[in-house]
Design an enzyme around this catalytic site. Sequence first.
Site, mmCIF file in Angstrom:
data_model
loop_
_atom_site.group_PDB
_atom_site.id
_atom_site.type_symbol
_atom_site.label_atom_id
_atom_site.label_comp_id
_atom_site.label_asym_id
_atom_site.label_seq_id
_atom_site.Cartn_x
_atom_site.Cartn_y
_atom_site.Cartn_z
ATOM 1 N N HIS A 11 31.070 11.829 -4.874
ATOM 2 C CA HIS A 11 32.304 11.458 -5.410
ATOM 3 C C HIS A 11 32.768 12.020 -4.396
ATOM 4 O O HIS A 11 32.821 12.986 -3.307
ATOM 5 C CB HIS A 11 33.292 12.731 -6.582
ATOM 6 C CG HIS A 11 34.203 11.762 -6.961
ATOM 7 N ND1 HIS A 11 35.105 12.715 -7.535
ATOM 8 C CD2 HIS A 11 34.489 10.454 -7.008
ATOM 9 C CE1 HIS A 11 36.163 12.422 -7.855
ATOM 10 N NE2 HIS A 11 36.363 11.188 -7.632
ATOM 11 N N GLU A 38 31.145 7.481 -2.688
ATOM 12 C CA GLU A 38 32.893 6.835 -3.588
ATOM 13 C C GLU A 38 33.545 6.677 -2.714
ATOM 14 O O GLU A 38 33.387 8.355 -1.867
ATOM 15 C CB GLU A 38 32.324 7.219 -4.977
ATOM 16 C CG GLU A 38 33.727 6.387 -5.374
ATOM 17 C CD GLU A 38 35.392 7.257 -5.481
ATOM 18 O OE1 GLU A 38 36.024 6.821 -5.855
ATOM 19 O OE2 GLU A 38 34.707 8.483 -4.977
ATOM 20 N N ASP A 40 38.243 6.878 -1.475
ATOM 21 C CA ASP A 40 39.122 6.113 -1.803
ATOM 22 C C ASP A 40 40.073 5.322 -0.368
ATOM 23 O O ASP A 40 39.794 6.303 0.201
ATOM 24 C CB ASP A 40 40.094 7.299 -2.440
ATOM 25 C CG ASP A 40 39.990 7.801 -3.514
ATOM 26 O OD1 ASP A 40 39.817 7.232 -4.680
ATOM 27 O OD2 ASP A 40 39.195 9.082 -3.556
ATOM 28 N N HIS A 53 42.890 9.975 -1.509
ATOM 29 C CA HIS A 53 43.544 10.458 -3.205
ATOM 30 C C HIS A 53 44.420 10.210 -3.093
ATOM 31 O O HIS A 53 44.726 9.351 -3.558
ATOM 32 C CB HIS A 53 41.691 10.845 -3.137
ATOM 33 C CG HIS A 53 42.414 11.124 -5.121
ATOM 34 N ND1 HIS A 53 43.490 11.397 -5.713
ATOM 35 C CD2 HIS A 53 41.244 9.789 -5.766
ATOM 36 C CE1 HIS A 53 43.006 11.303 -6.795
ATOM 37 N NE2 HIS A 53 41.742 10.265 -6.997
ATOM 38 N N GLU A 113 36.967 2.446 -3.581
ATOM 39 C CA GLU A 113 38.206 2.192 -4.746
ATOM 40 C C GLU A 113 39.799 2.034 -3.940
ATOM 41 O O GLU A 113 39.861 2.675 -2.813
ATOM 42 C CB GLU A 113 37.634 3.859 -5.249
ATOM 43 C CG GLU A 113 39.810 3.938 -6.402
ATOM 44 C CD GLU A 113 39.238 4.584 -7.403
ATOM 45 O OE1 GLU A 113 40.717 4.683 -7.818
ATOM 46 O OE2 GLU A 113 38.657 5.615 -6.908
#
Length: 248
Positions: A11, A38, A40, A53, A113
Amino acid sequence: MLWPLPQVLAHRCGGALAPENTLAGLEVAVKHGCRGVEFDVMLSADGFPLLIHDETLERTTSGHGEVSRHTLAQLRKLDAGSWFDAPFAAERLPTLDEALARCAALGLAVNLEIKPAAGFEHQTGRVVADHLLRGRANGVPGLVISSFEDASLAAAMEILPGAIYGLLVEDLPEDWASRAAGLGVHAIHVCADALDAAQARTVRDSGYHLAVYTENDAERAKALLRMGVETVITDFPDRVRASDMFPA
């Protein structure tokens, strides 16, 4: 369509083992056996995509205020590592292009993302897709683009219709199927705590791929995989190890 992500992703690049959304996190992910991460992506005031994020800078950098009010040059001067631990003080907010290049070099698949600041949903989707269209993800072994924002997904699809897209939700809303069909996404990404076996079966039987975030218990992660989840995103890739995750 084959699912391009491995069973376990770290993450925000390195999970809880490194300052989030940094290049150092990518190295940590590889160290713990991850084959994917993953992260952002948000825009600077001058329209450059970079990894962060929060819409504000205080939690994970030495800066103050809104990300969207700072230029890339201003953001690149910030310390994005000291908040985590002193040895990471040299870390800076990486650009999307830098992160993709490092992932390609490390052999890491990516769940990207789109994380727009409020009011920038459409623009962020288009800019991210444009960078990908120009080959910035070349060499990355797998890529999925996800977002909570329908407008960001729709904007990205206009530019890059051939990519694989995932709709992010906290729990599985009643209208998930109509939203997914309307957008034309390929996957549903749902909070691990909010998913049960019946819901997982419904999603998979409806023809969608299924990923969950953020599961930090290895046994629960295995159970989710047995339920039909294809990718588990975790803060602790040292606990939820890819080598242990193959369902019995």
